[in-house]
Design a protein around this motif. Structure first.
Motif, mmCIF file in Angstrom:
data_model
loop_
_atom_site.group_PDB
_atom_site.id
_atom_site.type_symbol
_atom_site.label_atom_id
_atom_site.label_comp_id
_atom_site.label_asym_id
_atom_site.label_seq_id
_atom_site.Cartn_x
_atom_site.Cartn_y
_atom_site.Cartn_z
ATOM 1 N N ARG A 1 -18.287 10.201 57.910
ATOM 2 C CA ARG A 1 -18.590 10.626 56.801
ATOM 3 C C ARG A 1 -19.401 11.818 57.127
ATOM 4 N NH1 ARG A 1 -22.841 11.178 53.151
ATOM 5 N NH2 ARG A 1 -23.740 9.398 54.238
ATOM 6 N N PRO A 2 -18.910 12.984 56.550
ATOM 7 C CA PRO A 2 -19.895 14.408 56.903
ATOM 8 C C PRO A 2 -21.041 14.261 55.924
ATOM 9 C CG PRO A 2 -17.850 14.715 55.458
ATOM 10 C CD PRO A 2 -17.672 13.456 55.822
ATOM 11 N N ALA A 3 -22.092 15.039 56.531
ATOM 12 C CA ALA A 3 -23.451 15.277 55.953
ATOM 13 C C ALA A 3 -23.293 15.764 54.624
ATOM 14 C CB ALA A 3 -24.525 15.914 56.866
ATOM 15 N N SER A 4 -23.874 15.317 53.679
ATOM 16 C CA SER A 4 -23.728 16.014 52.308
ATOM 17 C C SER A 4 -24.976 15.877 51.638
ATOM 18 C CB SER A 4 -22.616 15.280 51.507
ATOM 19 O OG SER A 4 -22.829 14.018 51.490
ATOM 20 N N ALA A 5 -25.202 16.583 50.409
ATOM 21 C CA ALA A 5 -26.358 16.584 49.580
ATOM 22 C C ALA A 5 -26.991 15.290 49.182
ATOM 23 C CB ALA A 5 -26.273 17.100 48.256
ATOM 24 N N GLY A 6 -28.340 14.829 49.948
ATOM 25 C CA GLY A 6 -28.882 13.633 49.507
ATOM 26 C C GLY A 6 -29.047 12.955 50.884
ATOM 27 N N ASP A 7 -28.368 13.472 51.834
ATOM 28 C CA ASP A 7 -28.533 12.854 53.383
ATOM 29 C C ASP A 7 -29.477 13.931 53.964
ATOM 30 O OD1 ASP A 7 -26.222 11.240 53.065
ATOM 31 O OD2 ASP A 7 -24.828 12.512 53.747
ATOM 32 N N SER A 8 -30.139 13.180 55.237
ATOM 33 C CA SER A 8 -30.961 14.021 55.883
ATOM 34 C C SER A 8 -30.461 13.529 57.499
ATOM 35 C CB SER A 8 -32.539 13.298 56.005
ATOM 36 O OG SER A 8 -32.514 11.828 56.349
ATOM 37 N N VAL A 9 -30.512 14.805 58.019
ATOM 38 C CA VAL A 9 -29.813 14.660 59.550
ATOM 39 C C VAL A 9 -30.965 14.879 60.625
ATOM 40 C CG1 VAL A 9 -27.986 15.786 60.857
ATOM 41 C CG2 VAL A 9 -27.615 15.567 58.557
ATOM 42 N N MET A 10 -30.610 14.022 61.547
ATOM 43 C CA MET A 10 -31.538 13.921 62.779
ATOM 44 C C MET A 10 -30.686 14.777 63.836
ATOM 45 S SD MET A 10 -32.895 11.155 65.517
ATOM 46 C CE MET A 10 -34.301 10.443 64.556
ATOM 47 N N ILE A 11 -31.323 16.105 64.509
ATOM 48 C CA ILE A 11 -30.595 16.958 65.321
ATOM 49 C C ILE A 11 -31.316 17.003 66.468
ATOM 50 C CG2 ILE A 11 -29.557 18.317 63.500
ATOM 51 C CD1 ILE A 11 -31.599 20.387 64.078
ATOM 52 N N ASP A 12 -30.726 17.343 67.686
ATOM 53 C CA ASP A 12 -31.263 17.729 68.923
ATOM 54 C C ASP A 12 -30.954 19.215 68.853
ATOM 55 O OD1 ASP A 12 -32.107 17.953 71.461
ATOM 56 O OD2 ASP A 12 -30.394 17.091 72.358
ATOM 57 N N TYR A 13 -31.831 20.071 69.156
ATOM 58 C CA TYR A 13 -31.480 21.389 69.084
ATOM 59 C C TYR A 13 -32.392 22.325 70.370
ATOM 60 C CZ TYR A 13 -36.463 22.379 67.935
ATOM 61 O OH TYR A 13 -38.070 22.578 67.949
ATOM 62 N N THR A 14 -31.915 23.506 70.070
ATOM 63 C CA THR A 14 -32.487 24.685 70.978
ATOM 64 C C THR A 14 -32.472 26.016 70.247
ATOM 65 O OG1 THR A 14 -31.830 23.458 72.966
ATOM 66 C CG2 THR A 14 -32.433 25.757 73.265
ATOM 67 N N ILE A 15 -33.355 26.732 70.130
ATOM 68 C CA ILE A 15 -33.354 27.915 69.356
ATOM 69 C C ILE A 15 -33.712 29.057 70.516
ATOM 70 C CG2 ILE A 15 -34.965 29.478 68.070
ATOM 71 C CD1 ILE A 15 -35.637 27.016 66.107
ATOM 72 N N GLN A 16 -33.043 30.011 70.476
ATOM 73 C CA GLN A 16 -33.260 31.300 71.411
ATOM 74 C C GLN A 16 -33.664 32.224 70.853
ATOM 75 O OE1 GLN A 16 -29.198 31.467 72.572
ATOM 76 N NE2 GLN A 16 -29.174 30.029 74.303
ATOM 77 N N ASP A 17 -34.273 33.240 71.469
ATOM 78 C CA ASP A 17 -34.922 34.563 71.105
ATOM 79 C C ASP A 17 -33.751 35.649 71.296
ATOM 80 O OD1 ASP A 17 -34.791 35.273 73.915
ATOM 81 O OD2 ASP A 17 -36.817 35.370 74.173
ATOM 82 N N ASN A 18 -34.134 36.839 70.759
ATOM 83 C CA ASN A 18 -33.232 37.852 71.170
ATOM 84 C C ASN A 18 -32.571 38.359 72.415
ATOM 85 O OD1 ASN A 18 -32.763 38.070 68.140
ATOM 86 N ND2 ASN A 18 -34.568 39.667 67.910
ATOM 87 N N GLN A 19 -33.284 37.659 73.449
ATOM 88 C CA GLN A 19 -33.047 37.739 74.661
ATOM 89 C C GLN A 19 -31.863 36.762 75.166
ATOM 90 O OE1 GLN A 19 -36.162 39.850 77.611
ATOM 91 N NE2 GLN A 19 -36.879 37.769 76.617
ATOM 92 N N GLY A 20 -31.610 35.954 74.294
ATOM 93 C CA GLY A 20 -30.901 34.661 74.625
ATOM 94 C C GLY A 20 -31.403 33.532 75.385
ATOM 95 N N MET A 21 -32.901 33.744 75.399
ATOM 96 C CA MET A 21 -33.503 32.766 76.063
ATOM 97 C C MET A 21 -34.058 31.539 75.308
ATOM 98 S SD MET A 21 -33.216 33.628 79.262
ATOM 99 C CE MET A 21 -34.421 32.349 79.957
#
Length: 232
Positions: free
Chosen positions: A48-68
């Motif tokens: 089932r896809p995530a929808s309103a009322g759900d909380s999602v645990m994510i593994d993530y990576t954020i990059q800056d404007n240099q792509g790092m």
């Protein structure tokens, strides 16, 4: 007249009938049911896809404007970035309610050690929270941040060196660890700072002038991997 001998073997009649077939089908179905029962209801949530009322645990990576990479919950990416001589902050996985919005200008959360706070702006958080709607377990997505441009700070030589920078050796592209007060309108006693008073972002030198440096502290995008969807 001689008669030809015929084989005494007769074709075997099948012993299968509708009753036996139904019994086998029932038996296989029962085994599948028991396997799914042992897994609980988690396997259904993965479909089932995530929808309103759900909380999602994510593994993530954020990059800056240099792509790092500048913020990540992935130790492999964190270590690889440090090995390149770059700055990066490691945090735990994030748990984000679907389509939630930040109640303040900056959404803060602790780093992996719990001794410091890092911050993403409300527009960045809101983009993330809306992007996870419709995603499923194991799905990956890259989301661009809307305000990645225009986030810069002109720092004098004195201000740059006050945060630990070395103007003489500084080069364009060098990363800088920046700390911001959560409530800049409130005077904070610098002699007794606490982790709750400040949050960190990583910027980089976009331009070096005769009077100082221009720091770009915008973040361009986030790559997220859905680890688990929880129904709240």
């Amino acid at each position: 007249m001689n008669k030809k001998k015929t084989s005494g073997q007769k074709g075997k009649k099948t012993s299968w009938n509708s009753t036996k077939i139904l019994m086998v089908v029932f038996g296989v179905g029962f085994v599948i049911f028991m396997i799914l029962s042992s897994l609980g209801m988690g396997w259904l949530a993965g479909l089932r896809p995530a929808s309103a009322g759900d909380s999602v645990m994510i593994d993530y990576t954020i990059q800056d404007n240099q792509g790092m990479p500048v913020l990540t919950s992935n130790p492999r990416i964190f270590n690889a970035t440090l090995d390149q001589g770059r700055l990066c902050i490691l945090t735990n996985y994030l748990i984000v309610p679907v389509n939630s919005t930040s109640g303040s200008v900056v959404y803060t959360f602790p780093d992996a050690t719990g001794t410091a706070q890092v911050g993403i702006f409300s527009s960045e958080y809101n983009s993330l929270a809306s992007a996870i709607a419709g995603m499923k377990d194991g799905e990956t997505k890259v989301v661009s941040f809307p305000d990645k441009d225009g986030l810069s700070w002109n720092m004098t030589i004195e201000n740059f060196q006050s945060i630990g920078g070395n103007y003489t050796t500084a080069r364009v592209g060098d990363e800088v660890l920046m700390n911001f007060a959560k409530n800049p309108e409130i005077n904070v006693d610098d002699t007794q700072p606490t982790p709750d008073n400040y949050y960190y972002r990583i910027g980089y030198i976009k331009e070096k002038t005769a009077d100082g440096v221009i720091i770009d502290f915008g973040y361009s995008q986030i790559q997220l991997d859905v680890l688990r969807i929880n129904n709240r």
